[in-house]
Design an enzyme around this catalytic site. Sequence first.
Site, short mmCIF file in Angstrom:
data_model
loop_
_atom_site.label_atom_id
_atom_site.label_comp_id
_atom_site.label_asym_id
_atom_site.label_seq_id
_atom_site.Cartn_x
_atom_site.Cartn_y
_atom_site.Cartn_z
N ASP A 283 0.87 -1.18 0.00
CA ASP A 283 0.00 0.00 0.00
C ASP A 283 0.91 1.23 0.00
O ASP A 283 2.14 1.14 0.13
CB ASP A 283 -0.96 -0.02 1.19
CG ASP A 283 -2.18 0.89 0.95
OD1 ASP A 283 -2.12 1.76 0.06
OD2 ASP A 283 -3.18 0.74 1.67
C1 BGC Z 1 -5.12 3.22 0.30
C2 BGC Z 1 -5.34 2.17 -0.77
C3 BGC Z 1 -5.22 2.77 -2.15
C4 BGC Z 1 -3.89 3.46 -2.28
C5 BGC Z 1 -3.64 4.05 -3.64
C6 BGC Z 1 -3.89 4.06 0.02
O1 BGC Z 1 -3.86 5.16 0.87
O2 BGC Z 1 -5.00 2.60 1.56
O3 BGC Z 1 -6.59 1.56 -0.59
O4 BGC Z 1 -5.37 1.77 -3.10
O5 BGC Z 1 -3.82 4.50 -1.31
O6 BGC Z 1 -4.45 5.11 -3.91
#
Ligand code: BGC
Length: 764
Positions: A283
């Site tokens: 993530d």
């Molecule tokens: C979130 C994810 C997301 C990623 C990319 C993160 O802050 O937890 O769910 O896919 O950002 O945008």
Amino acid sequence: MARRFALGLCAFLLACGAQAAANPALLGDKEAFIADLMSQMTLDEKIGQLRLISIGPDMPREKIAKEIAAGRIGGTFNSVVHVDNRMMQDAAARKSRLRIPLFFAYDVVHGHRTIFPIGLGLASSWDMGAIERAARVSAIEAAADSLDMTFAPMVDISRDPRWGRTSEGYGEDPYLVSRIAQATVQGYQGPSPARADSIMASVKHFALYGAVEGGRDYNVVDMSPLRMYQDYLPPYRAAIDAGAGGVMVALNSINGIPASANTWLLQDLLRKDWGFRGIAISDHGAITELVRHGVAHDNREAARLAIKAGVDMSMADSLYLQELPGLVKSGEVTVAEIDRSVRNVLGAKYDMGLFHDPYLRIGAAADDPPDLYAESRMHRTDAREIARKSMVLLENRNRALPLDRAATVALVGPLADSPLDMMGSWSAAGKSTSSVTLRQGMEEAMRGQGRLLYARGANITDDARIVDYLNFLNWDHKEVFQDPRPPADMIAEAVRIARQADVIVAAVGESRGMSHESSSRTRLDIPASQRALLHALKATGKPLVLVLMNGRPLDLQWESANADALLETWYSGTEGGHAIADVVFGDYNPAGKLPISFPRSIGQIPTYYNHPRVGRPFVEGKPGNYTSQYFEEKNGPLYPFGYGLSYTDFTVSEVSLSSARMERGGRLAARATVANVGGRPGETVVQLYIRDEAASVVRPVKELRDFQRISLAPGESRVIQFDIDEEDLKFFNARLEHVAEPGAFEIQIGLDSQAVRSQRFELQ
Ligand code: BGC
């Protein structure tokens, strides 16, 4: 399709000329193709493939192109513009030494340009066909915008509505969420993620992110293996079994080890036990966060832990790029460990069809859409149909709904005319200007008949600190509109129009940013500004219909006692205003059912229906002392899992079983007759729960095992049959074996998790 593929391949090979690194002769054999390509890669080129960068609006395009051409980037996300993605793909597939294509990802969570209801809304439909369709349309639109991958589905089980990301998921139940996980992966990927109109699904957040302690985002998860296996892991597994090509690794720690450094999670469970062969992506910034979790001293150690654990791609940082060369040099990370991840990244690109044609979804410049937001690129009919299915009628006293469209209606509330909020959070490339608000929807529905009066009545909240926070979270636009008038004036205006009306419709709840990442709440009530409005409206004595917009279960004790009707609409998307008007005026009979329990108060959390049994259970109507309960208020949820009303009435007969015994390996049929005893055609969801009477470990009071969404004409009845076999009786025992143990089981059939009819049988 085949023709497009072949043409794309020719164009690509032609452009690459004779020096193409990828050997086209091997393209038919994934393993051989990738092995051949990897044999030509330098260590730096391999490490470059493990980097996924976010493309911000102000990033210098030339600098990015240079980095790509130098082989230092494997993929990007957040770039949704053909021209940009083509330029980046040119740098990768035409200018880099080995011409390895990039992939382009994005958070396509509940729609892309056309926005569908948020996850909780989609789940409320209990309609797998509709949910799959929403994902398919999202894929078609995203692929047409040059995207190859989505960071979805989000299948984190959530039982603590304080967590803002409850809105993104599909609720509290492992079985329902697993079914949805499967349907969404099928929708995104279609028959194959290599198709030009499909995108690869990356299921998230692996794992257990929904169980963050106290519902506080990014918090720790500490969970017994039994609960993990039984309740929280099945949806991820279902997505993987359905063929999801990717997995996004969660930000939280699990029993002391952050997911991004968790070898047990990413290798033993995911790859060895579950046989996952796709790509594991961190993530956002999660690898650096290993330092803040306190399991790595510095970035170097963080990168070492993550790559060894099995995080293939590092999102939104340069950590792998900076640290892995030194780690390989010192021998702390082996080339084999790097190769393992590179193979997964290249494998995903292969599966997305990008080696066959890097421009598969980007297309040719001449075909670029002249207007990205053109109506012809939207899927409004699907959005309206699916949004209608997602609405849950919670109360309907004296048949306050549906409304007569010839009446005078006072529409009030900060959410009645808020196009941004209609979309909910994570609204991908959706534009609020495309959203139909409730005000627009009702105006259209009443045109030429009744009268619609409108007053805003209140702001979402009068708490400036909260407004500032929500605006700060969404730095690129003004998220929350604040009407500058004094609250008392706004209420007075609303009351004035209410007095002129036959009925009041109040659209209240949360702004979409209140149910988002990093939006954990300590309260579940409708903010005080809106409550004050509701009190004033109630005092007019006019019938009061509440249209709720929110991304989590709310504490609705006052509302349920005081409103004549409550319609839960979540955030219903681009066509939300039309869809809600369809329900409010009775053009569509609501049939949604809650995928998550609504507590009476925040102190009751967690309130999930499938709670493990206890030695001193509270029994309604019996003295409560020395039982498992709270003594200050009524026990049990305000609205249970699976609950939802209709404009017609349904009854369920006694349950009959084909046999009182099930042999090992055998099956039995459970039947009940469901009748529409009201005056309108309607749909409902017939639910099957099973209760294991005694087992070697403590089992839940009941578990959803199947359901059918059915449609019945007035006066019609139908025998609904559920087939039950040994698989349906299985659970994880203390050794984490998936077994069915002999003994008594209770079959329960009903229209929610509480109002059920039951029958027992024995497994031999
Ligand atoms: C979130 C994810 C997301 C990623 C990319 C993160 O802050 O937890 O769910 O896919 O950002 O945008």
